[in-house]
Motif scaffolding. Structure first.
Motif, PDB file in Angstrom:
ATOM      1  N   GLY A 227       0.833  -1.208   0.000  1.00 29.46           N
ATOM      2  CA  GLY A 227       0.000   0.000   0.000  1.00 29.46           C
ATOM      3  C   GLY A 227       0.860   1.246   0.000  1.00 29.46           C
ATOM      4  N   GLY A 228       0.199   2.387   0.117  1.00 27.34           N
ATOM      5  CA  GLY A 228       0.906   3.657   0.057  1.00 27.34           C
ATOM      6  C   GLY A 228       2.022   3.760   1.083  1.00 27.34           C
ATOM      7  N   LEU A 229       3.199   4.156   0.624  1.00 29.15           N
ATOM      8  CA  LEU A 229       4.331   4.377   1.518  1.00 29.15           C
ATOM      9  C   LEU A 229       4.167   5.774   2.093  1.00 29.15           C
ATOM     10  CD1 LEU A 229       7.107   2.978  -0.865  1.00 29.15           C
ATOM     11  CD2 LEU A 229       5.857   1.742   0.913  1.00 29.15           C
ATOM     12  N   SER A 230       3.684   5.851   3.323  1.00 24.35           N
ATOM     13  CA  SER A 230       3.317   7.151   3.876  1.00 24.35           C
ATOM     14  C   SER A 230       3.347   7.113   5.395  1.00 24.35           C
ATOM     15  CB  SER A 230       1.919   7.558   3.406  1.00 24.35           C
ATOM     16  OG  SER A 230       0.930   6.838   4.116  1.00 24.35           O
ATOM     17  N   GLN A 231       3.126   8.277   5.978  1.00 27.48           N
ATOM     18  CA  GLN A 231       3.021   8.420   7.433  1.00 27.48           C
ATOM     19  C   GLN A 231       1.644   8.972   7.811  1.00 27.48           C
ATOM     20  OE1 GLN A 231       5.540   6.388   8.793  1.00 27.48           O
ATOM     21  NE2 GLN A 231       5.357   7.905  10.418  1.00 27.48           N
ATOM     22  N   ARG A 232       0.626   8.664   7.039  1.00 25.78           N
ATOM     23  CA  ARG A 232      -0.731   9.077   7.384  1.00 25.78           C
ATOM     24  C   ARG A 232      -1.522   7.878   7.851  1.00 25.78           C
ATOM     25  NH1 ARG A 232      -2.752  13.792   3.159  1.00 25.78           N
ATOM     26  NH2 ARG A 232      -1.141  15.308   3.679  1.00 25.78           N
ATOM     27  N   LYS A 233      -2.238   7.243   6.926  1.00 19.79           N
ATOM     28  CA  LYS A 233      -3.010   6.061   7.315  1.00 19.79           C
ATOM     29  C   LYS A 233      -2.069   4.960   7.793  1.00 19.79           C
ATOM     30  CE  LYS A 233      -5.932   2.450   5.303  1.00 19.79           C
ATOM     31  NZ  LYS A 233      -6.676   1.993   4.122  1.00 19.79           N
ATOM     32  N   LYS A 234      -0.975   4.763   7.069  1.00 22.30           N
ATOM     33  CA  LYS A 234      -0.061   3.668   7.382  1.00 22.30           C
ATOM     34  C   LYS A 234       1.190   4.190   8.074  1.00 22.30           C
ATOM     35  CE  LYS A 234      -1.913   0.729   3.789  1.00 22.30           C
ATOM     36  NZ  LYS A 234      -1.649  -0.271   2.746  1.00 22.30           N
ATOM     37  N   GLU A 235       2.086   3.284   8.403  1.00 21.01           N
ATOM     38  CA  GLU A 235       3.237   3.614   9.250  1.00 21.01           C
ATOM     39  C   GLU A 235       4.487   2.966   8.658  1.00 21.01           C
ATOM     40  OE1 GLU A 235       5.599   5.013  11.967  1.00 21.01           O
ATOM     41  OE2 GLU A 235       3.498   5.400  12.387  1.00 21.01           O
ATOM     42  N   ILE A 236       5.004   3.556   7.560  1.00 20.04           N
ATOM     43  CA  ILE A 236       6.170   2.969   6.918  1.00 20.04           C
ATOM     44  C   ILE A 236       7.420   3.093   7.787  1.00 20.04           C
ATOM     45  CG2 ILE A 236       6.648   5.079   5.611  1.00 20.04           C
ATOM     46  CD1 ILE A 236       7.311   1.395   4.548  1.00 20.04           C
ATOM     47  N   LEU A 237       7.533   4.166   8.566  1.00 18.54           N
ATOM     48  CA  LEU A 237       8.704   4.303   9.434  1.00 18.54           C
ATOM     49  C   LEU A 237       8.702   3.227  10.514  1.00 18.54           C
ATOM     50  CD1 LEU A 237       9.090   8.182   9.892  1.00 18.54           C
ATOM     51  CD2 LEU A 237      10.338   6.647   8.364  1.00 18.54           C
ATOM     52  N   GLY A 238       7.533   2.902  11.045  1.00 15.18           N
ATOM     53  CA  GLY A 238       7.441   1.829  12.036  1.00 15.18           C
ATOM     54  C   GLY A 238       7.851   0.493  11.441  1.00 15.18           C
ATOM     55  N   PHE A 239       7.484   0.263  10.195  1.00 21.59           N
ATOM     56  CA  PHE A 239       7.875  -0.959   9.482  1.00 21.59           C
ATOM     57  C   PHE A 239       9.398  -1.023   9.360  1.00 21.59           C
ATOM     58  CE2 PHE A 239       8.700  -3.164   5.396  1.00 21.59           C
ATOM     59  CZ  PHE A 239       8.064  -4.371   5.650  1.00 21.59           C
ATOM     60  N   CYS A 240      10.006   0.090   8.973  1.00 20.02           N
ATOM     61  CA  CYS A 240      11.468   0.146   8.819  1.00 20.02           C
ATOM     62  C   CYS A 240      12.170  -0.078  10.166  1.00 20.02           C
ATOM     63  CB  CYS A 240      11.884   1.486   8.233  1.00 20.02           C
ATOM     64  SG  CYS A 240      11.261   1.802   6.565  1.00 20.02           S
ATOM     65  N   ARG A 241      11.641   0.541  11.218  1.00 18.54           N
ATOM     66  CA  ARG A 241      12.273   0.386  12.546  1.00 18.54           C
ATOM     67  C   ARG A 241      12.166  -1.050  13.039  1.00 18.54           C
ATOM     68  NH1 ARG A 241       9.228   5.453  13.647  1.00 18.54           N
ATOM     69  NH2 ARG A 241      10.674   7.186  13.267  1.00 18.54           N
ATOM     70  N   LEU A 242      11.053  -1.691  12.738  1.00 17.99           N
ATOM     71  CA  LEU A 242      10.902  -3.092  13.133  1.00 17.99           C
ATOM     72  C   LEU A 242      11.909  -3.958  12.391  1.00 17.99           C
ATOM     73  CD1 LEU A 242       9.281  -5.141  14.806  1.00 17.99           C
ATOM     74  CD2 LEU A 242       7.698  -5.338  12.877  1.00 17.99           C
ATOM     75  N   LEU A 254       9.708  -6.637   3.293  1.00 19.26           N
ATOM     76  CA  LEU A 254       9.445  -6.232   1.921  1.00 19.26           C
ATOM     77  C   LEU A 254       8.262  -5.266   1.877  1.00 19.26           C
ATOM     78  CD1 LEU A 254       9.718  -6.547  -1.212  1.00 19.26           C
ATOM     79  CD2 LEU A 254       8.188  -8.533  -1.001  1.00 19.26           C
ATOM     80  N   ALA A 255       8.484  -4.061   1.355  1.00 19.40           N
ATOM     81  CA  ALA A 255       7.418  -3.059   1.218  1.00 19.40           C
ATOM     82  C   ALA A 255       7.198  -2.760  -0.261  1.00 19.40           C
ATOM     83  CB  ALA A 255       7.776  -1.778   1.964  1.00 19.40           C
ATOM     84  N   VAL A 256       5.929  -2.768  -0.668  1.00 18.72           N
ATOM     85  CA  VAL A 256       5.570  -2.519  -2.068  1.00 18.72           C
ATOM     86  C   VAL A 256       4.437  -1.495  -2.096  1.00 18.72           C
ATOM     87  CG1 VAL A 256       4.741  -3.511  -4.221  1.00 18.72           C
ATOM     88  CG2 VAL A 256       6.183  -4.884  -2.700  1.00 18.72           C
ATOM     89  N   GLY A 257       4.652  -0.377  -2.774  1.00 22.90           N
ATOM     90  CA  GLY A 257       3.594   0.621  -2.855  1.00 22.90           C
ATOM     91  C   GLY A 257       4.083   1.931  -3.430  1.00 22.90           C
ATOM     92  N   SER A 258       3.152   2.782  -3.787  1.00 21.88           N
ATOM     93  CA  SER A 258       3.500   4.111  -4.294  1.00 21.88           C
ATOM     94  C   SER A 258       3.991   4.985  -3.144  1.00 21.88           C
ATOM     95  CB  SER A 258       2.285   4.760  -4.956  1.00 21.88           C
ATOM     96  OG  SER A 258       1.815   3.981  -6.037  1.00 21.88           O
ATOM     97  N   LEU A 259       4.994   5.793  -3.421  1.00 20.48           N
ATOM     98  CA  LEU A 259       5.523   6.708  -2.410  1.00 20.48           C
ATOM     99  C   LEU A 259       4.745   8.020  -2.449  1.00 20.48           C
ATOM    100  CD1 LEU A 259       7.735   7.430  -0.312  1.00 20.48           C
ATOM    101  CD2 LEU A 259       9.092   8.309  -2.236  1.00 20.48           C
ATOM    102  N   TYR A 260       4.234   8.437  -1.268  1.00 23.90           N
ATOM    103  CA  TYR A 260       3.509   9.698  -1.150  1.00 23.90           C
ATOM    104  C   TYR A 260       4.371  10.682  -0.351  1.00 23.90           C
ATOM    105  CZ  TYR A 260      -0.547   7.160  -2.875  1.00 23.90           C
ATOM    106  OH  TYR A 260      -1.406   6.417  -3.657  1.00 23.90           O
ATOM    107  N   ARG A 261       5.159  11.456  -1.078  1.00 21.55           N
ATOM    108  CA  ARG A 261       6.098  12.373  -0.425  1.00 21.55           C
ATOM    109  C   ARG A 261       5.373  13.387   0.465  1.00 21.55           C
ATOM    110  NH1 ARG A 261       8.208  15.262   2.303  1.00 21.55           N
ATOM    111  NH2 ARG A 261      10.162  16.425   2.101  1.00 21.55           N
ATOM    112  N   ASP A 262       4.196  13.842   0.040  1.00 25.10           N
ATOM    113  CA  ASP A 262       3.491  14.862   0.816  1.00 25.10           C
ATOM    114  C   ASP A 262       2.833  14.305   2.072  1.00 25.10           C
ATOM    115  OD1 ASP A 262       1.700  13.420  -0.729  1.00 25.10           O
ATOM    116  OD2 ASP A 262       0.314  15.092  -0.994  1.00 25.10           O
TER     117      ASP A 262
END
Length: 393
Positions: A227-242, A254-262
């Motif tokens: 899913g979306g690589l973001s810090q809104r609905k989801k938590e990509i930083l938490g995934f990376c820290r884990l 493994l993370a797969v998704g569109s990057l949402y810079r904003d």
């Protein structure tokens, strides 16, 4: 079935994400119940897409939302004065105008998918424009925190909303906790509708994404983020820290998704880039996976990361993951955590951060998966739809 009213299946949103798949799913389920189905979507492009996807429906039975000079005027007016009541009126006027395209000369049932919560309130101006016999699928449902953030008074919203109107035939809720709450305050025409299992085997002849992933040096244990690589609905930083808590030969992330810079602050985005480039067992592919590729992604993984701090609801991908026999990582004290706990499946993110070793010991029992599949089966969903639509066998 003894039922003569046609059903107009309505999705006012763009057919993005899982919208298209759900529209097709509910069309098929209602058709199997012997109902005549028509479809109303957001625009002409979506109408063309759904006509190509659902080959069994006549093109004349697919329409899209129309506008009118009076609606355009109200829209421009509300851009200036910004009243929620006028926005609600615009929605119902557009819906009424659009429904007339079908020229149905007998009573019918409008079935609104993903009904926007904001149109359930402030109906003083629009009550006369609301069709009768509506069935609503409320995907998000009333959540006190969300309602407060949208500027609504919780008690007013629940007690005076459209949901208590005689226009509503029934309300379908994906959130079983919200359904119990509605029923406890006297809204008895609501039903919990289990999330459908939309997962299908990949029939694509060739997938660059899946082939690219198969070339990666993944460990035997793989945790998947989709899913979306973001810090809104989801938590990509938490995934990376884990991911940083495991060696590269024990678990791959493994993370797969569109990057949402904003969806990042500058500080968060810099953290994302640093973690992405320094953690050896972390693989991030900044490409959106299509629905057909989800099956293969789950086949390549053991566990699915579903930590959504800012989304206190359920997840269709969680339903897919568990039905495919995968364990899940969820945020503690959330609907998803309580739902996974009901079946004894999954781990909370908080548990893993304090004791990473439990991921390596996590196992999914087949009998629990089978129970989950049964509770989310087409048969259970059809039984719920039968009751909500008042069908008689």
């Amino acid at each position: 079935m003894n039922f003569s009213k046609p059903v107009v299946l309505i999705d006012s949103f763009k057919l993005e994400g899982h919208h298209e798949g759900y529209l097709e799913y509910y069309y098929n389920q209602l058709s199997r119940l012997g109902l005549e189905i028509k479809i109303l979507v957001a625009d002409s492009k979506d109408a063309d897409r759904i006509a190509r996807r659902i080959m069994s429906i006549d093109d004349k039975s697919i329409k899209y939302f129309k506008s009118h000079f009076a609606i355009s005027f109200l829209t421009k007016l509300n851009a200036w004065i910004r009243l929620q009541s006028i926005e609600s009126l615009i929605f119902w006027l557009r819906l009424n105008l659009s429904l007339r395209q079908f020229k149905i000369n007998k009573p019918y049932i409008p079935f609104i998918l993903w009904f926007p919560l904001k149109y359930a309130n402030n109906t003083q101006l629009s009550h006369w424009a609301i069709p009768q016999d509506i069935v609503i699928l409320d995907g998000l449902s009333i959540n006190p925190t969300l309602v407060e953030n949208m500027g609504f008074d919780v008690n007013f919203t629940v007690n005076n909303s459209l949901y208590r109107s005689s226009s509503i035939k029934s309300i379908l809720l994906l959130n079983e906790e919200a359904c119990r709450y509605y029923q406890s305050i006297g809204i008895t025409n609501c039903y919990w509708l289990p999330e459908a299992i939309l997962l299908k085997k990949n029939e694509l002849q060739h997938s660059w994404l899946i082939n690219e992933i198969k070339e990666l040096p993944l460990a035997r244990n793989v945790v998947l983020y989709v899913g979306g690589l973001s810090q809104r609905k989801k938590e990509i930083l938490g995934f990376c820290r884990l991911a940083s808590k495991y060696s590269e030969d024990s678990v791959s992330f493994l993370a797969v998704g569109s990057l949402y810079r904003d969806h990042f602050t500058d500080e968060e985005f810099n953290q994302y880039l640093e973690l992405k480039n320094t953690i050896s067992n972390l693989f991030i592919i900044e490409k959106r996976a299509c629905d057909e590729e989800l099956y293969d992604l789950l086949e390549l993984s053991n566990t699915v990361f579903l930590v959504y701090p800012n989304h206190p609801y359920s997840s269709s991908f969680m339903t897919m993951a568990i039905s495919a026999g995968r364990s899940v990582i969820v945020k503690g004290d959330s609907l998803m955590a309580r739902r996974a706990g009901k079946y004894g499946i999954g781990i909370t993110y908080e548990e893993l951060m304090s004791n990473p070793d439990i991921l390596l010991m996590d196992r999914v029992e087949e009998d629990k998966i089978e129970l989950f599949r049964h509770d989310h089966s087409d048969e259970v969903i059809q039984n719920t739809l039968t009751r909500a639509f008042g069908l008689r066998t």
